[in-house]
Design a protein around this motif. Structure first.
Motif, PDB file in Angstrom:
ATOM      1  N   TRP A  35       0.878  -1.714   0.078  1.00 35.10           N
ATOM      2  CA  TRP A  35       0.011   0.446  -0.269  1.00 35.10           C
ATOM      3  C   TRP A  35       0.770   1.674  -0.217  1.00 35.10           C
ATOM      4  N   TYR A  36       0.741   2.022  -0.832  1.00 39.16           N
ATOM      5  CA  TYR A  36       1.383   3.383  -1.205  1.00 39.16           C
ATOM      6  C   TYR A  36       0.208   4.518  -0.486  1.00 39.16           C
ATOM      7  N   ARG A  37       1.159   5.769  -0.375  1.00 42.48           N
ATOM      8  CA  ARG A  37      -0.265   6.766  -0.177  1.00 42.48           C
ATOM      9  C   ARG A  37       0.096   8.232  -0.865  1.00 42.48           C
ATOM     10  N   GLN A  38      -0.990   9.071  -0.751  1.00 42.86           N
ATOM     11  CA  GLN A  38      -0.220  10.461  -1.708  1.00 42.86           C
ATOM     12  C   GLN A  38      -1.095  11.424  -1.087  1.00 42.86           C
ATOM     13  N   ALA A  39      -0.636  12.380   0.043  1.00 41.72           N
ATOM     14  CA  ALA A  39      -1.754  13.224  -0.285  1.00 41.72           C
ATOM     15  C   ALA A  39      -1.520  14.582  -1.034  1.00 41.72           C
ATOM     16  N   PRO A  40      -2.089  15.646  -1.311  1.00 42.70           N
ATOM     17  CA  PRO A  40      -1.869  16.832  -1.348  1.00 42.70           C
ATOM     18  C   PRO A  40      -0.378  17.838  -1.715  1.00 42.70           C
ATOM     19  N   GLY A  41      -0.354  17.517  -2.894  1.00 37.11           N
ATOM     20  CA  GLY A  41       0.533  18.192  -3.653  1.00 37.11           C
ATOM     21  C   GLY A  41       1.706  17.334  -2.961  1.00 37.11           C
ATOM     22  N   GLN A  42       1.883  16.037  -2.196  1.00 37.33           N
ATOM     23  CA  GLN A  42       3.116  15.137  -1.555  1.00 37.33           C
ATOM     24  C   GLN A  42       3.403  14.432  -3.159  1.00 37.33           C
ATOM     25  N   GLN A  43       4.499  13.830  -2.954  1.00 30.35           N
ATOM     26  CA  GLN A  43       4.241  12.436  -3.772  1.00 30.35           C
ATOM     27  C   GLN A  43       4.056  10.957  -2.490  1.00 30.35           C
ATOM     28  N   ARG A  44       3.935  10.416  -3.704  1.00 29.36           N
ATOM     29  CA  ARG A  44       3.435   9.183  -3.539  1.00 29.36           C
ATOM     30  C   ARG A  44       5.037   7.852  -2.316  1.00 29.36           C
ATOM     31  N   GLU A  45       4.412   7.559  -1.166  1.00 24.38           N
ATOM     32  CA  GLU A  45       4.989   7.295  -0.175  1.00 24.38           C
ATOM     33  C   GLU A  45       4.596   5.886   0.034  1.00 24.38           C
ATOM     34  N   LEU A  46       5.333   4.981   0.693  1.00 20.83           N
ATOM     35  CA  LEU A  46       5.349   3.602   1.167  1.00 20.83           C
ATOM     36  C   LEU A  46       4.468   3.536   2.308  1.00 20.83           C
ATOM     37  N   ALA A  47       2.995   2.994   2.881  1.00 25.10           N
ATOM     38  CA  ALA A  47       2.959   2.701   4.143  1.00 25.10           C
ATOM     39  C   ALA A  47       2.834   1.516   4.048  1.00 25.10           C
ATOM     40  N   ALA A  48       2.888   0.501   3.917  1.00 20.18           N
ATOM     41  CA  ALA A  48       3.059  -0.646   3.910  1.00 20.18           C
ATOM     42  C   ALA A  48       3.460  -1.568   2.928  1.00 20.18           C
ATOM     43  N   SER A  49       4.221  -2.766   2.503  1.00 20.53           N
ATOM     44  CA  SER A  49       4.810  -3.400   2.331  1.00 20.53           C
ATOM     45  C   SER A  49       4.891  -5.465   2.479  1.00 20.53           C
ATOM     46  N   ILE A  50       4.204  -6.364   1.883  1.00 16.10           N
ATOM     47  CA  ILE A  50       4.895  -7.011   2.427  1.00 16.10           C
ATOM     48  C   ILE A  50       5.052  -8.662   0.239  1.00 16.10           C
TER      49      ILE A  50
END
Length: 114
Positions: A35-50
């Motif tokens: 799962w990745y996430r992207q907030a407004p005006g920010q880069q997509r970042e890792l939340a969690a992976s398996i």
């Protein structure tokens, strides 16, 4: 391969949500899912992976609050999010990777606000 994400919504600070992402084939056939996430005006970042072998990796800001898991029978991965904070507000995307394949789900909005 198709991915269908769901489970986003509006939640108060301190609350919980569980995101789901169902694949059109076994989730365990991919080298890494996450799962990745992207907030407004920010880069997509890792939340969690398996990984296929079960090794997990979490972003620094969510470690200890979020948990990634998989259900073999349902071809589904989950992101359990607890103790949510306003800074967790973002569009969350599921992702699967294997060899040449790098596939993203459609994104689901998570808003943490009182």
């Amino acid at each position: 391969v198709q991915l269908q994400a769901s489970g986003g919504g509006l939640v108060q600070p301190g609350g919980s949500l569980r995101l789901s992402c169902t694949a059109s084939r076994s989730i365990f056939t991919f080298s890494v899912v996450g799962w990745y996430r992207q907030a407004p005006g920010q880069q997509r970042e890792l939340a969690a992976s398996i990984t296929a072998g079960g090794t997990t990796n979490y972003g620094d800001s969510v470690r200890g609050r979020f948990t990634i898991s998989r259900d073999r029978a349902k071809n589904t991965m989950y992101l359990q999010m607890n103790s949510l904070e306003p800074d967790d507000t973002a569009v969350y995307y599921c992702n699967v990777r294997h060899a040449y394949l790098n596939l993203w789900g459609q994104g689901t909005q998570v808003t943490v606000s009182s």
